[in-house]
Design a protein around this motif. Structure first.
Motif, PDB file in Angstrom:
ATOM      1  N   ARG A 280       0.345  11.502   1.237  1.00  0.00           N
ATOM      2  CA  ARG A 280      -0.158  12.602   1.709  1.00  0.00           C
ATOM      3  C   ARG A 280      -0.514  13.760   0.304  1.00  0.00           C
ATOM      4  NH1 ARG A 280       2.176  17.833   5.230  1.00  0.00           N
ATOM      5  NH2 ARG A 280      -0.142  18.889   5.373  1.00  0.00           N
TER       6      ARG A 280
ATOM      7  N   TRP B 209     -10.935   8.106   5.353  1.00  0.00           N
ATOM      8  CA  TRP B 209      -9.795   8.704   5.548  1.00  0.00           C
ATOM      9  C   TRP B 209     -10.064  10.029   6.074  1.00  0.00           C
ATOM     10  CZ3 TRP B 209      -6.173   5.499   5.699  1.00  0.00           C
ATOM     11  CH2 TRP B 209      -6.075   4.529   5.147  1.00  0.00           C
TER      12      TRP B 209
ATOM     13  N   THR C  37       5.281   9.403   0.848  1.00  0.00           N
ATOM     14  CA  THR C  37       4.582   8.107   0.856  1.00  0.00           C
ATOM     15  C   THR C  37       5.118   7.342   1.743  1.00  0.00           C
ATOM     16  OG1 THR C  37       4.334   8.590  -1.632  1.00  0.00           O
ATOM     17  CG2 THR C  37       4.110   6.073  -0.863  1.00  0.00           C
TER      18      THR C  37
ATOM     19  N   TYR D 252       0.686   4.838   0.753  1.00  0.00           N
ATOM     20  CA  TYR D 252      -0.232   5.732   1.500  1.00  0.00           C
ATOM     21  C   TYR D 252       0.462   6.975   1.316  1.00  0.00           C
ATOM     22  CZ  TYR D 252      -2.885   8.313   4.740  1.00  0.00           C
ATOM     23  OH  TYR D 252      -3.588   9.331   5.716  1.00  0.00           O
TER      24      TYR D 252
ATOM     25  N   ILE E  40      -3.265   4.976  -1.592  1.00  0.00           N
ATOM     26  CA  ILE E  40      -4.465   5.976  -0.921  1.00  0.00           C
ATOM     27  C   ILE E  40      -3.788   7.135  -0.922  1.00  0.00           C
ATOM     28  CG2 ILE E  40      -5.260   6.025   1.275  1.00  0.00           C
ATOM     29  CD1 ILE E  40      -4.971   3.031   1.699  1.00  0.00           C
TER      30      ILE E  40
ATOM     31  N   LEU F 231      -5.168  -1.300   6.686  1.00  0.00           N
ATOM     32  CA  LEU F 231      -3.692  -1.362   6.229  1.00  0.00           C
ATOM     33  C   LEU F 231      -3.399  -2.761   6.170  1.00  0.00           C
ATOM     34  CD1 LEU F 231      -2.051   1.913   7.477  1.00  0.00           C
ATOM     35  CD2 LEU F 231      -2.898   1.459   5.034  1.00  0.00           C
TER      36      LEU F 231
ATOM     37  N   LEU G 109      -7.828   1.999  11.356  1.00  0.00           N
ATOM     38  CA  LEU G 109      -6.813   2.139  10.446  1.00  0.00           C
ATOM     39  C   LEU G 109      -5.893   0.708  10.117  1.00  0.00           C
ATOM     40  CD1 LEU G 109      -4.764   4.045   8.601  1.00  0.00           C
ATOM     41  CD2 LEU G 109      -3.775   4.429  10.737  1.00  0.00           C
TER      42      LEU G 109
ATOM     43  N   GLN H 277       9.359   5.293   4.517  1.00  0.00           N
ATOM     44  CA  GLN H 277       8.802   6.556   4.170  1.00  0.00           C
ATOM     45  C   GLN H 277       9.470   7.278   3.221  1.00  0.00           C
ATOM     46  OE1 GLN H 277       6.970   8.659   7.506  1.00  0.00           O
ATOM     47  NE2 GLN H 277       6.770  10.595   6.311  1.00  0.00           N
TER      48      GLN H 277
ATOM     49  N   SER I 247      -9.227  10.606   0.155  1.00  0.00           N
ATOM     50  CA  SER I 247     -10.067  11.238   1.270  1.00  0.00           C
ATOM     51  C   SER I 247     -10.953  12.217   0.682  1.00  0.00           C
ATOM     52  CB  SER I 247      -9.219  11.995   2.200  1.00  0.00           C
ATOM     53  OG  SER I 247      -9.917  12.848   2.925  1.00  0.00           O
TER      54      SER I 247
ATOM     55  N   ILE J  77       1.089  -1.118   0.016  1.00  0.00           N
ATOM     56  CA  ILE J  77       0.102  -0.092  -0.057  1.00  0.00           C
ATOM     57  C   ILE J  77       0.878   1.226   0.145  1.00  0.00           C
ATOM     58  CG2 ILE J  77      -1.399   1.491   1.402  1.00  0.00           C
ATOM     59  CD1 ILE J  77      -2.811  -1.364   2.547  1.00  0.00           C
TER      60      ILE J  77
ATOM     61  N   THR K 279      -7.219  16.316  -1.707  1.00  0.00           N
ATOM     62  CA  THR K 279      -6.707  14.648  -1.971  1.00  0.00           C
ATOM     63  C   THR K 279      -7.563  14.290  -3.093  1.00  0.00           C
ATOM     64  OG1 THR K 279      -8.664  14.088  -0.597  1.00  0.00           O
ATOM     65  CG2 THR K 279      -6.660  14.272   0.509  1.00  0.00           C
TER      66      THR K 279
END
Length: 183
Positions: free
Chosen positions: A19, A96, A153, A17, A134, A122, A118, A170, A72, A15, A77
């Motif tokens: 921002r 989200w 990410t 994820y 996401i 996940l 969450l 990250q 989201s 996944i 987003t």
């Protein structure tokens, strides 16, 4: 020999994820409306460029992405997802919004429920040979996936329903270019 992160991502099973891109236009009003972008902080021109670059880099790196992209319900987003992945359906998931709420004034019980939910989300593995994207929000420091920079990410390895997940790495947006040179 250990596989590079890029080689693992090309095999799928993660996944991503992320921002949303930089959002400096406007402010989130106390009673914002998801259907009215004028009541929210929105992407800046830099944020739009970041979103386009993010999608271009994932395509250039040949990282397989499953459809739909999950976002989201905020305009910033959704726009990030649409700009990054113009040829993939974007699914808006109200769950989200809860990540956004973690940064506000909520009870310990509500925070615990959000983080429990969450963990369950996940833990779910994406379709075989693909990665799930996401696009949502940063977390408060030390909570959930932690602070995330604009279009940063968190690469999550789902362990399957009921078995949690592992945070692999990250990456800041600039780190994506470094992945190409890691091969």
């Amino acid at each position: 020999m250990e596989k590079s992160l890029l080689a693992l991502l090309k095999e799928g099973g993660f996944i991503l994820y992320a921002r949303h891109g930089e959002a400096k236009v406007g402010t989130d009003q106390p009673y914002f409306n998801f259907q009215n972008c004028n009541t929210q902080r929105n992407l800046s021109e830099l944020g739009r460029s970041e979103a386009i670059y993010y999608g271009q880099m994932l395509r250039y790196l040949q990282i397989p992405i499953s459809s739909p992209i999950v976002a989201s319900p905020f305009c910033r987003t959704i726009e990030t997802a649409q700009l990054a992945f113009p040829n993939i359906n974007v699914q808006i998931d109200a769950f989200w919004y809860n990540i956004f709420k973690l940064g506000g004034n909520i009870s310990n019980a509500e925070q615990h429920k959000i983080l429990t939910d969450l963990r369950a989300v996940l833990a779910l593995k994406p379709p075989q040979g693909t990665n799930k994207v996401i696009i949502a929000h940063s977390f408060p420091a030390g909570i959930g996936l932690g602070k995330i920079s604009n279009l940063g990410t968190v690469i999550v390895k789902p362990q399957g329903q009921g078995h949690g997940y592992e945070i692999v790495q990250q990456l800041a947006l600039a780190d994506l270019a470094q992945l190409a040179s890691s091969e």
